[in-house]
Write an enzyme that holds these catalytic residues in place. Sequence first.
Site, mmCIF file in Angstrom:
data_model
loop_
_atom_site.group_PDB
_atom_site.id
_atom_site.type_symbol
_atom_site.label_atom_id
_atom_site.label_comp_id
_atom_site.label_asym_id
_atom_site.label_seq_id
_atom_site.Cartn_x
_atom_site.Cartn_y
_atom_site.Cartn_z
ATOM 1 N N GLU A 529 0.821 -1.211 0.000
ATOM 2 C CA GLU A 529 0.000 0.000 0.000
ATOM 3 C C GLU A 529 0.856 1.263 0.000
ATOM 4 O OE1 GLU A 529 -0.736 -2.650 1.863
ATOM 5 O OE2 GLU A 529 -2.718 -3.238 1.141
ATOM 6 N N HIS A 596 -11.445 -4.802 8.811
ATOM 7 C CA HIS A 596 -11.871 -4.733 7.404
ATOM 8 C C HIS A 596 -13.202 -4.014 7.225
ATOM 9 C CE1 HIS A 596 -8.684 -7.515 6.349
ATOM 10 N NE2 HIS A 596 -9.068 -7.537 5.096
#
Lengths: 819, 79
Positions: A529, A596
């Site tokens: 990321e 999440h």
Amino acid sequence: MPKEITVDPNIVRQRSTVSFAEIPVNAYATPFSEERARRGDAALTEVLRHMLIIREFESMLGSFKATGAYAGIPFNYKGPAHLSIGQEGAAVGAALALEPEDHIFGSHRSHGEFIAKGLSAIARLEAPALRAIMAGHQDGGLLRAVETHLGGDGKVLAENFLLFGLLSEIFMRANGFNGGMGGSMHAFFPPFGAYPNNAIVGASGGIATGAALRRKLSGAKGITVANSGDGSTGCGPVWEAMNFASMAQFETLWGEKHGGLPVLFFFNNNFYAMGGQTIGETMGWDRLSRIGAAINPASMHAETVDGSNPLAVADAVARKRALLLEGKGPALLDVECYRISGHSTTDASVYRSREEMQLWEPHDPIVLFQSQLLAEGILTDESLAAMRAQVVAQVTAVTAAAVNPEAAPIVDVRADPTLIGKLMFSHHEIPVPATPAPLLAAPETSARIRQNAKKARFGLSETGEKLSSMRAITLRDGLFEAVLHHMTQDPSLIAYGEECREWGGAFGVYRGLSEILPYDRLFNSPISEAAIVATAVGYALEGGRSLVELMYGDFIGRAGDEIFNQMAKWHAMSAGALKVPVVLRCSVGSKYGAQHSQDWSSLVAHIPGLKVIYPATPYDAKGLLASALSSDDPVVFFESQRLYDTVEPFRTEGVPTEYYRIPIGEPDIKRAGSDLTILTIGPSLYSAMAAADELQANYGISAEIIDARTLVPFNYDTVLESVKKTGRLLLVSEASERGSFAMTLSSNITRFAYGDLKAAPRVLGSPNWIVPGAEMESTYFPQVDDILDAVTSDFFPEKRVNRRGVRDWNDLDLARLAL
Amino acid sequence: MNIPLLMPQLGNETTEAELTEWLKAVGDPVREGEQILIVTTTKLSMEIEAPATGVLKDIVVPEGDIAEIGATLAIIATE
């Protein structure tokens, strides 16, 4: 996951060993006579002069910090001074091998690299080009100040321009290279090939990699250099960047565009990461170059180089540059150079012995090189003394000018209190893209596009029944259509992220695009990321536009620095000279629990410099993503996974098939009402809509629903008008309440609309604990019943019936319990 | 013996999918495990395998139509 690359068990399971290419250490062996014959005495003398300029310039900064004066000039310099005294051989040696079109990105200790690159560019550029560069900066303002207060002709004027522009920037003055917005650790001047230096250790690794990708795809000449220190090899994002730059797909899958990235990871290895000793204490490697072997079969062409000798550095950089231009990048150089000065001016060198520092004194690159020039008869004691005096005079004159407010005026924030604020965004949008990009196949051949063509554009049937996501355009389709237009009509735009190609992104937004777009426009990245965002920033800083995806917004933490300090800052830190057209798409999850399913839109909204969008309908999603992709400012674009299959429920004329944009920053009234305003962020819109129906039917309360659509910027007018009418405001969002953007909106609206309010606004968010798994999710995100409870208890207590939601808790008690 | 080819479950929340492309025509021989159909949901495309070896006897749902999970899409005739 490309099908053309097979994972063959017959190969995978064979017995073998992994071998490594040998990594040369101090391989340079060119006789000085050869260097002399090739470069000429004048050029070698310049190498020394450039090192002396850097040494004197940094000694001046050190003197200001230590004594408040330099050469009799008193000045209170309040900023940082991370000096590289002793490392001049690395900076000047590298610059000797670089051309003006090569771009360097640096660290917080990069005055030397900046000066060396600038001097190298000045030496190589023709007079008219040099003049045009200087006259073109700040409408000639900096050049006029230099001509008035320092003067000089030709290259001397240009050197004064370089040193004064840098020092004025270090002193945070208005005519510094970056308008005083960069300062010591972030100074840069792109026309000389000196791109942003970076106060975050190792942050240039990913940015330079993205810049190199842009260079490769745009066909620009030259290479990109990521300068950092040995300590940065302890930073994850540096490893991510090196791996990203080494992705095999550049060779295996990119067809006509094959070839490695032209990026050189140049480690100024001064043996200390501030006070931690890299070799022997904080790292596992014995020579920094060893890490090249971990990255790819070519070991990144790594070498350890003697940074005490600028000619050894120049030789290594020239050889790596040639490799990079052949498409064999990336490359890595471990340039060992001892920092004589402290990490900063408060460093008492408690972490190293006096004996060690004395050992290095004879290896000072300036001492060594001037001895060589004297021994060879290139310089005499007299000519050396004259050169040293000239350097001191030059730096003294530049310093006297830079402390003079007439020559280097202050940034007058008092005269214009929002001056810095005005530099945060350009608010500029490109015209509708209309440059057809090369495609693998016509868009009409895509099954996705044919499938979409058969769908209804409005989400309700003629009888008012909701259509399925297979039969009407969804929010996912709306996003796809905006991306499709930009990707097919704007060749400067690239899209990538984890599984973005065949998979079409983790949630299929790009499904079908891999049939149309070549690899160099749409590719799968590693699970990195930090590198995904950093390379997007670098790609954008060099004139491209990037669209990158994080599978889940929860992974923002993995790219924290890249989003908060890089993507958000370079427009302002360049005083508006650099644009950062990056769109970062983040899905907000559901049902996957604590790591999440978090709505982190408030987190990025808190950081100055980012525009933040969170649409909830297909129409808004398409129009706002088109605006985001057109924006020259960085945008974080949130998408709720629960809404991907949502069909358009509001706009009866449906989602237009043609291209359109929706202005960023305008909340939208989704339902008119008169008793209460409900302002929602993201998917809370739908809970609020259902609650509004029930409020009307069962309680006779008429709710007006406003969908924020955008968090930053935010036009309050729509909400203030509504509150003037209703006098009551409920804000609903799925972010944890504490410190959330809904709290900011509530606080501001209370102030702006105090006289119109009949009751204090109420924020209904998620509680300040982890998002539970699927079974318990309805106890966490605000539900219809929670909204009904909040409305009836806070605004219409006379209508309150039995509490229906789960939020039967005392917020004051919870706060005491850290909840 | 006639073996039906059913629309498989394609994800937790998927209720229907489009038949994007039949890779076999009626009358073609098919092998068990051979890919004979591409279906597409809103999120992904998938290749569907023949459940048995035989001949594709009948296509019940034509290309371009949408069918629900569990629907019979085709009939495979085995020996």
